[in-house]
Design a protein around this motif. Structure first.
Motif, PDB file in Angstrom:
ATOM      1  N   GLU A 106       5.997  12.443  44.232  1.00  0.00           N
ATOM      2  CA  GLU A 106       5.431  11.117  44.486  1.00  0.00           C
ATOM      3  C   GLU A 106       6.061  10.483  45.717  1.00  0.00           C
ATOM      4  OE1 GLU A 106       5.347   8.566  41.096  1.00  0.00           O
ATOM      5  OE2 GLU A 106       4.650  10.132  39.754  1.00  0.00           O
ATOM      6  N   GLY A 107       6.601  11.313  46.606  1.00  0.00           N
ATOM      7  CA  GLY A 107       7.228  10.792  47.805  1.00  0.00           C
ATOM      8  C   GLY A 107       8.446   9.951  47.457  1.00  0.00           C
ATOM      9  N   LEU A 108       8.681   8.914  48.230  1.00  0.00           N
ATOM     10  CA  LEU A 108       9.857   8.066  47.986  1.00  0.00           C
ATOM     11  C   LEU A 108       9.804   7.374  46.628  1.00  0.00           C
ATOM     12  CD1 LEU A 108      10.385   6.453  51.513  1.00  0.00           C
ATOM     13  CD2 LEU A 108      11.658   8.336  50.482  1.00  0.00           C
ATOM     14  N   ASP A 109       8.603   7.226  46.070  1.00  0.00           N
ATOM     15  CA  ASP A 109       8.497   6.607  44.745  1.00  0.00           C
ATOM     16  C   ASP A 109       9.220   7.435  43.686  1.00  0.00           C
ATOM     17  OD1 ASP A 109       7.221   4.314  45.349  1.00  0.00           O
ATOM     18  OD2 ASP A 109       5.238   4.930  44.683  1.00  0.00           O
ATOM     19  N   SER A 110       9.404   8.732  43.949  1.00  0.00           N
ATOM     20  CA  SER A 110      10.132   9.584  43.009  1.00  0.00           C
ATOM     21  C   SER A 110      11.597   9.175  42.900  1.00  0.00           C
ATOM     22  CB  SER A 110      10.059  11.053  43.451  1.00  0.00           C
ATOM     23  OG  SER A 110       8.730  11.493  43.544  1.00  0.00           O
ATOM     24  N   LEU A 111      12.082   8.373  43.856  1.00  0.00           N
ATOM     25  CA  LEU A 111      13.498   7.997  43.895  1.00  0.00           C
ATOM     26  C   LEU A 111      13.756   6.619  43.278  1.00  0.00           C
ATOM     27  CD1 LEU A 111      14.450   9.240  47.474  1.00  0.00           C
ATOM     28  CD2 LEU A 111      14.624  10.453  45.290  1.00  0.00           C
ATOM     29  N   ARG A 112      12.787   6.118  42.533  1.00  0.00           N
ATOM     30  CA  ARG A 112      13.006   4.811  41.900  1.00  0.00           C
ATOM     31  C   ARG A 112      14.201   4.886  40.954  1.00  0.00           C
ATOM     32  NH1 ARG A 112      10.286   0.213  41.576  1.00  0.00           N
ATOM     33  NH2 ARG A 112       8.445   1.065  42.601  1.00  0.00           N
ATOM     34  N   ARG A 113      15.025   3.867  41.015  1.00  0.00           N
ATOM     35  CA  ARG A 113      16.230   3.824  40.178  1.00  0.00           C
ATOM     36  C   ARG A 113      15.853   3.921  38.698  1.00  0.00           C
ATOM     37  NH1 ARG A 113      20.640  -1.057  40.697  1.00  0.00           N
ATOM     38  NH2 ARG A 113      21.621  -0.788  38.669  1.00  0.00           N
ATOM     39  N   ARG A 114      16.628   4.703  37.931  1.00  0.00           N
ATOM     40  CA  ARG A 114      16.267   4.988  36.549  1.00  0.00           C
ATOM     41  C   ARG A 114      17.283   4.423  35.561  1.00  0.00           C
ATOM     42  NH1 ARG A 114      15.162  11.218  38.327  1.00  0.00           N
ATOM     43  NH2 ARG A 114      13.415  10.751  39.726  1.00  0.00           N
ATOM     44  N   THR A 115      16.866   4.394  34.316  1.00  0.00           N
ATOM     45  CA  THR A 115      17.741   3.908  33.257  1.00  0.00           C
ATOM     46  C   THR A 115      18.668   5.027  32.784  1.00  0.00           C
ATOM     47  OG1 THR A 115      15.979   2.436  32.519  1.00  0.00           O
ATOM     48  CG2 THR A 115      17.774   2.861  30.971  1.00  0.00           C
ATOM     49  N   PRO A 116      19.952   4.750  32.614  1.00  0.00           N
ATOM     50  CA  PRO A 116      20.871   5.787  32.114  1.00  0.00           C
ATOM     51  C   PRO A 116      20.461   6.302  30.740  1.00  0.00           C
ATOM     52  CG  PRO A 116      22.097   3.938  33.036  1.00  0.00           C
ATOM     53  CD  PRO A 116      20.667   3.504  32.970  1.00  0.00           C
ATOM     54  N   LYS A 117      20.743   7.573  30.474  1.00  0.00           N
ATOM     55  CA  LYS A 117      20.476   8.203  29.178  1.00  0.00           C
ATOM     56  C   LYS A 117      21.740   8.047  28.324  1.00  0.00           C
ATOM     57  CE  LYS A 117      16.407   9.790  30.383  1.00  0.00           C
ATOM     58  NZ  LYS A 117      15.167   9.295  29.777  1.00  0.00           N
TER      59      LYS A 117
END
Length: 927
Positions: free
Chosen positions: A255-266
């Motif tokens: 998804e381009g740069l959208d793939s790098l959206r900050r995520r929630t920790p597991k």
């Protein structure tokens, strides 16, 4: 609105800096050093809180050499190997970073710097603010109006003015600066005795490396002589220090740069890993997060995007209620065992799991058995532990002899996780595990086929609980110990948890199912697991002499192809070397490279797709393709299959994976029966080695054009339905419709075109794909597609309707109610979204075909049992069932098999199913 911020971290730089800063001051409970791990995670934690961001990535160097080694063999040759105490930390770090919510990138053939450079350029071009966290001076060349460097250890920030202030040159001159000085750490040659001051002086005077080289004659003295001596190698040095900004990251970032959206920790898995590594403070904080519902981010405050994602995550799984306390115990004496037997005699349902010596179910030996009765209550019987791990153990044979009545009792319901494996383990001891009533893995597969189905993941997703992982007890890699060496107290907690969690999760997942899903689970997937167990146990007979003959012939053919390749190229070369093949094809032979795919390092690819493209016009790529195909056939099948013949029965036993493909298709491994090539004569001949025992034959029953029939039903197209109902050749009928001629006037070439169109459209093929497949121009291909949809309007309407349904609900369904989820259906990336739309059209057909063949397996197996036949199902491959049939039962099977398979739709389909039956002394002859 403020511009988004992209935070990029040089993970490899962080690792070494943390290692040298922390030394060996910290270690895990098992003694493994953890200083570098702790240091990196702590730096990331601080970075996340100090630099607010919307997008981020931690980038690590891939193992092995990269394109710079191709340019200069001695690149980084002087670097010492990674310290032994750092290696396990380096292996564990990327997974820990991912769990913390950071996207992680490791791209082969390039360095972390190149990936960061590419992302920085993309972020800058998008108008974002880009922050790069590193201690590497080379990165200064990336600084511009949008890109800034930060060094968390020194607190230094470098913008354009900062680079000039620190190095004395502009960011666009950093490459010139580095090339002149060279780099001893990376073994990049420079000008001898040229330090920072001299490099700055020359660049002030002449502007660039090019300018310095052009005016080298003006520079006098010893340093001028050194410059003159270095001139031939300076362009190479410049190339070595230049960070690439055009790495192909499409495969890593769909998804381009959208793939790098900050995520929630597991949090659940982080808690497990923090315990493993001995990070006690962080463990307490992670456990607090879990109890509190993870409202705050331990590694920095949540962004709005994270809060939304977290809310969505919480909205999906309804967590199962957890028991107030756990009651796990080891059964190591006669009194405890007798109490267990008494309890089993009264029980109606149990959770069950085995601990063994091997992942190969048919070779595995028991180490222990765990049994759960209710949520939080389970026992573990250690039976094969080493004496040091479990000093007190009951006798294995005695325990199994007294458990057998309960294990084989069909009235006692057994629930587990991938129980087919445990069935095999018990069968190894002469015990038939009966009463299988549920399987958490298969229940998960019905509810959410697009997600993972491992017990650890299910426990986190549906119980909200961390699990004890196998690796936390046994380690991994070369230092991994056997479960038989695990202390019985730890083994009890781990094994009892497995049986307990499987019992809880399966019950909870059933409550989430609708009526169709529950029916599919109980009346399709669970019975299919039993059929697969029996097929795996039975295996298939292999003629090793036939395979040996084929291997010799393939070996001779490979030698001939190798010689042909040498003659065509005009020289010997390594056919398996991409580099040598590039040099031959595009260097020596001068084949044009325009439009050909490039590798990450910038060279022209020699992968299969490129060679197929070139093979249309050049003989050498065609020879290479045939060589690769036959070499793979030889190594994977004709050489390998004889080695897989089981000594106990002289047969080969594949393993069928039931919960893999989202469409419901089965997968096969060791050996992979699904991948035996059938498009080449040599590939088809491999099936000749699959034979029947004496006085028996192989019978193959294959559904005819099943996906086209499903398309006819799902689309409701009257013309297609009429063709199948009247037993017409549907490809000939399509040709007649598309070309506007009578069916009896259709030529073989026109039928071939129609067949390609029929199957191509099922798989979402557009005009460009069709043009390529048929070798025609795009306009002609578009004309064919337009005519097809004009003649079959129901198909066009089905495709449009299905895409709309997929977009509206996020999934499509098979005829029997299997849900096929499409995570990319709303992707901002056009390619990903288009791929999901194609899958939406095809998945109901593939999925329904999968459901039908599974229903056929159950029906055929039940018929064989009810009629008391000796015939056996031995293989399932794609839309085909393969049986081993005694001569005395052949006519019965030949008559009833197609009838049984044609009736498994239960009258739901608007067109008839047709199963074609073949008979032969081997699989090839029967197919």
């Amino acid at each position: 609105m403020s511009k988004p911020t992209l935070l990029l971290v040089d993970g490899s730089s962080y690792l070494y800096r943390a290692y040298h800063a922390m030394g060996q001051n910290l270690s895990a409970p098992d003694g493994v050093p953890t200083g570098a791990l702790y240091g990196v995670l702590n730096m990331l934690r601080r970075l996340r809180s100090e630099y607010p961001h919307d997008y981020c990535a931690v980038v690590f160097d891939a193992k092995g050499k990269n394109f710079r080694h191709d340019l200069f063999e001695e690149y980084k040759a002087t670097r010492p190997p990674m310290p032994d105490d750092l290696r396990p930390q380096a292996e564990a770090l990327p997974d820990l970073v991912r769990l913390m919510g950071w996207p992680v990138l490791v791209v082969p053939d390039v360095e972390a710097d190149d990936v960061i450079g590419t992302l920085a350029k993309q972020g800058g071009e998008a108008g974002w603010n880009v922050i790069i966290s590193t201690g590497d001076k080379d990165m200064a060349q990336l600084v511009n109006e949008q890109v800034t460097l930060v060094n968390t250890m020194s607190g230094e920030t470098l913008d354009i003015a900062g680079v000039i202030g620190k190095f004395g040159v502009r960011p666009d001159q950093i490459r010139d600066y580095l090339a002149l000085m060279g780099d001893k750490v990376d073994n990049v040659p420079g000008v001898e005795k040229c330090g920072p001051k001299t490099a700055v002086k020359w660049l002030d005077a002449y502007g660039s490396l090019e300018g310095v080289m052009a005016n080298a004659a003006e520079i006098k003295g010893k340093v001028g002589e050194n410059l003159a001596a270095a001139l031939p190698r300076l362009p190479l040095s410049y190339e070595l220090v230049t960070i690439k900004t055009d790495v192909d990251l499409h495969g890593d970032l769909p998804e381009g740069l959208d793939s790098l959206r900050r995520r929630t920790p597991k949090w659940a898995q982080l808690a497990v890993d923090f315990k493993r590594w001995g990070f006690r403070t962080w463990l307490k904080e992670a456990e607090t997060q879990l109890k509190a519902g993870a409202n705050e981010d331990l590694f920095g405050s949540d962004t709005v995007g994270e809060q939304a994602a977290l809310a969505e995550e919480r909205a999906e799984p309804v967590l199962a209620a957890a028991p107030q306390s756990l009651n796990y115990a080891a059964v190591t004496d006669e009194a405890a065992f007798q109490a267990l037997l008494d309890k089993l005699a009264q029980a109606e349902q149990i959770g069950i799991d085995t601990e063994t010596t091997s992942l190969d179910a048919m070779q595995a030996k028991l180490v222990g058995i765990s049994i759960a009765f209710t949520a939080g209550e389970a026992v573990y019987l250690p039976l094969g532990h080493n004496p040091t791990a479990a000093p007190e153990q009951l006798d294995l044979a005695d325990v199994l002899g007294r458990l057998k009545i309960h294990l084989e009792n069909p009235a006692l319901q057994k629930i587990g996780q991938n129980l087919k494996y445990d069935q095999h383990v018990f069968a190894n001891y002469g015990i038939a595990l009966n009463g299988i009533a549920g399987d958490a893995m298969l229940a998960s597969y019905i509810l959410e086929s697009h997600l993972g189905h491992g017990l650890d993941e299910l426990a986190e997703r549906w119980l909200g609980l961390p699990t004890i992982t196998y690796e936390s007890l046994c380690g991994k890699g070369a230092k991994q110990i056997s479960f038989a060496d695990v202390d019985v107290a730890q083994a009890t907690e781990y094994a009892a948890q497995d049986a307990d969690f499987a019992l809880r999760i399966e019950a909870h997942l059933k409550q989430q199912m609708d009526a169709k899903q529950l029916d599919m689970y109980q009346n399709m997937e669970l019975p299919v697991a039993q059929v697969l167990f029996e097929m795996e146990r039975c295996g298939v007979q292999i003629d090793s002499d036939e395979l040996a003959r084929q291997s010799r012939e393939l070996g001779q053919r490979l030698l001939e192809l190798e010689q042909q390749a040498y003659e065509t190229a005009g020289q010997p070369f390594n056919l398996n070397s991409p580099k040598q093949l590039q040099e031959i094809l595009f260097g020596k032979m001068g084949i044009p490279t325009k439009g050909l795919k490039k590798t990450a390092s910038g060279g022209i690819s020699t992968n299969e797709a490129v060679l197929e493209q070139l093979a249309l016009d050049y003989p050498l790529p065609k020879i290479i393709l045939e060589n690769r195909s036959l070499a793979k056939l030889k190594s994977t099948y004709t050489d390998k299959l004889p080695e897989m013949i089981a000594p106990q029965d002289k047969r080969v036993h594949t393993t069928y994976a039931q919960a893999v493909a989202i469409t419901g298709r089965l997968a096969s491994s060791n050996p992979n029966l699904q991948n035996i090539p059938i498009r080449t004569e040599e590939g088809r001949r491999v099936r000749k080695a699959f034979t029947a025992p004496e006085n028996s034959v192989i019978v193959s029953a294959d559904y005819s054009q099943i996906e086209l029939r499903i398309m006819a039903h799902l689309s409701g197209d009257a013309t297609l339905i009429h063709a199948f109902q009247n037993g017409e050749d549907v490809h000939r009928r399509t040709a007649a419709e598309v070309f506007g001629i009578a069916a009896d006037q259709v030529s073989s070439e026109q039928r071939r075109y129609a067949k390609t169109i029929n199957f191509g459209l099922i798989y979402g093929m557009g005009q460009y794909g069709l043009a390529k497949s048929l070798g025609i121009d795009n306009l002609s291909a578009k004309t064919f597609i337009d005519r097809y949809f004009a003649r079959y309007p129901g198909v066009a309407e089905y495709m449009q309707r299905t895409k709309e349904q997929a977009a509206a609900q996020g999934f499509v369904e098979t005829l029997f109610g299997r849900r096929l989820y499409l995570p990319d259906i709303h992707s901002k990336n056009a390619n990903a979204r288009a791929g999901a739309e194609r899958a939406a059209i095809n998945a109901p057909m593939q999925g329904t075909a999968s459901d039908l063949i599974k229903r056929a397996m159950i029906a055929v197996r039940n018929h064989l049992i009810s009629d008391g036949l000796a015939s056996k199902l031995v293989m399932q491959v794609h839309d085909e069932l393969v049986l081993e049939v005694p001569h005395t039962e052949l006519e019965h099977i030949r008559t009833h098999l197609p009838q049984i398979m044609a009736a498994v739709d239960g009258g739901l389909m608007a067109v008839p199913l047709l199963a074609e039956v073949g008979v032969g002394e081997n699989w090839e002859a029967a197919h």
